[in-house]
Scaffold this active site. Structure first.
Site, PDB file in Angstrom:
ATOM      1  N   TYR A   1       0.639  -1.422   0.092  1.00 26.33           N
ATOM      2  CA  TYR A   1       0.205   0.112   0.014  1.00 26.33           C
ATOM      3  C   TYR A   1       0.863   1.174   0.049  1.00 26.33           C
ATOM      4  O   TYR A   1       0.383   2.399  -0.436  1.00 26.33           O
ATOM      5  CB  TYR A   1      -0.865  -0.084   1.123  1.00 26.33           C
TER       6      TYR A   1
ATOM      7  N   LYS B   1      -3.468   8.563   3.017  1.00 24.08           N
ATOM      8  CA  LYS B   1      -4.710   8.561   3.383  1.00 24.08           C
ATOM      9  C   LYS B   1      -4.681   8.874   5.149  1.00 24.08           C
ATOM     10  O   LYS B   1      -5.593   9.321   5.644  1.00 24.08           O
ATOM     11  CB  LYS B   1      -5.242   6.866   3.385  1.00 24.08           C
TER      12      LYS B   1
ATOM     13  N   THR C   1     -11.684  -2.511  -6.891  1.00 25.40           N
ATOM     14  CA  THR C   1     -11.841  -1.370  -7.695  1.00 25.40           C
ATOM     15  C   THR C   1     -10.574  -1.383  -8.787  1.00 25.40           C
ATOM     16  O   THR C   1      -9.667  -1.807  -8.683  1.00 25.40           O
ATOM     17  CB  THR C   1     -11.872  -0.199  -6.905  1.00 25.40           C
TER      18      THR C   1
ATOM     19  N   ALA D   1      -8.685   1.142  -8.852  1.00 21.59           N
ATOM     20  CA  ALA D   1      -7.530   1.661  -8.223  1.00 21.59           C
ATOM     21  C   ALA D   1      -6.714   0.538  -7.294  1.00 21.59           C
ATOM     22  O   ALA D   1      -5.510   0.482  -7.175  1.00 21.59           O
ATOM     23  CB  ALA D   1      -7.956   2.671  -7.018  1.00 21.59           C
TER      24      ALA D   1
END
Length: 253
Positions: free
Chosen positions: A153, A160, A191, A193
């Protein structure tokens, strides 16, 4: 039954039918809201228009949130079309070269990730504020990678975390006008992304194994939470991160 009739909802971040933004748009429309769906560029225009055609009283608008002139233009169009905004949904996140670990993140990649994923919420909130009355709602999408390290990530987790901090500060800034600002921390969903995250299926598998509900969420479940947070039923909730992840965030081992 949540009733959003008479409310105008603007949803940013629709890419395709797998987008979390699409799940939210469907649920807001189901509750009676008038929808404006904003897509990034001409490449995404056709899909946005085809999806919008499935929802009553829905129009589409183009806006690249990395361009201030685009933001100014789209809010002038929204003001002309609707005169007000009651609900703003920010479902946008992007980090270039996300496969690089944080240690090896280039300065420009860091800048872009935070510009698109964090600053865009601030820019959209600022543009929307003059059109929002008392009781209006701003909502964004985050992920548990803001709090805990998830494999691959990388810099998106850092972005985020910044987004979640922005939610709290914007909630404070806009609270005097009684505009609420919240985030949904959605569980992993396949998704567009998510395709950029290496070995994403391992995260899906971990949630199935460890989450109390032993499954993953889907877009419509996130949409249900968004519908609630956008409604008067959530009138006392602001500055919060609400998890919709089948309980995965409460587990240890």
């Amino acid at each position: 039954m949540i009733d959003l009739k008479g409310k105008v909802a603007v949803v940013f971040g629709l890419a395709n039918k797998r987008s979390i933004a699409w799940g939210i748009a469907q649920k807001l429309s189901e509750a009676g809201a008038t929808l404006a769906i904003c897509y990034q560029n001409e490449r995404l225009q056709r899909e946005a228009e085809e999806l919008a055609a499935d929802l009553p009283n829905t129009k589409t608008f183009r806006c690249d949130v990395s361009i201030d002139a685009d933001i100014d233009s789209v809010f002038e169009q929204l003001k002309s079309a609707y005169g007000k905004i009651d609900i703003l949904v920010h479902s946008i996140g992007f980090a270039p070269n996300i496969k690089n670990n944080v240690l090896n993140t280039a300065r420009e990649d860091f800048r872009i990730a935070h510009d698109i994923s964090v600053y865009s919420l601030i820019a959209l909130a600022r543009a929307a504020e003059p059109l929002m009355a008392e009781g209006s709602s701003i909502l964004t999408l985050t992920y548990y990678g803001a709090e805990k390290v998830f494999p691959n990530y990388n810099i998106m987790g850092v972005a985020k975390a910044g987004l979640e901090a922005a939610v709290r500060y914007l909630a404070s800034d806009l609270g005097a006008k009684k505009i609420r600002v919240n985030a949904i921390s959605a569980g992993p969903i396949k998704t567009l992304a998510a395709r950029g995250i290496s070995d994403f299926t391992s995260i899906l598998t971990a949630v199935e194994q460890r989450a109390p509900l032993h499954r993953n969420v889907d877009q419509l479940e996130v949409g249900n939470a968004a519908m609630f947070l956008s409604s008067d039923l959530a009138s006392g909730i602001t500055g919060e991160i609400t998890f919709v992840d089948c309980g995965f965030n409460v587990t240890g081992l």
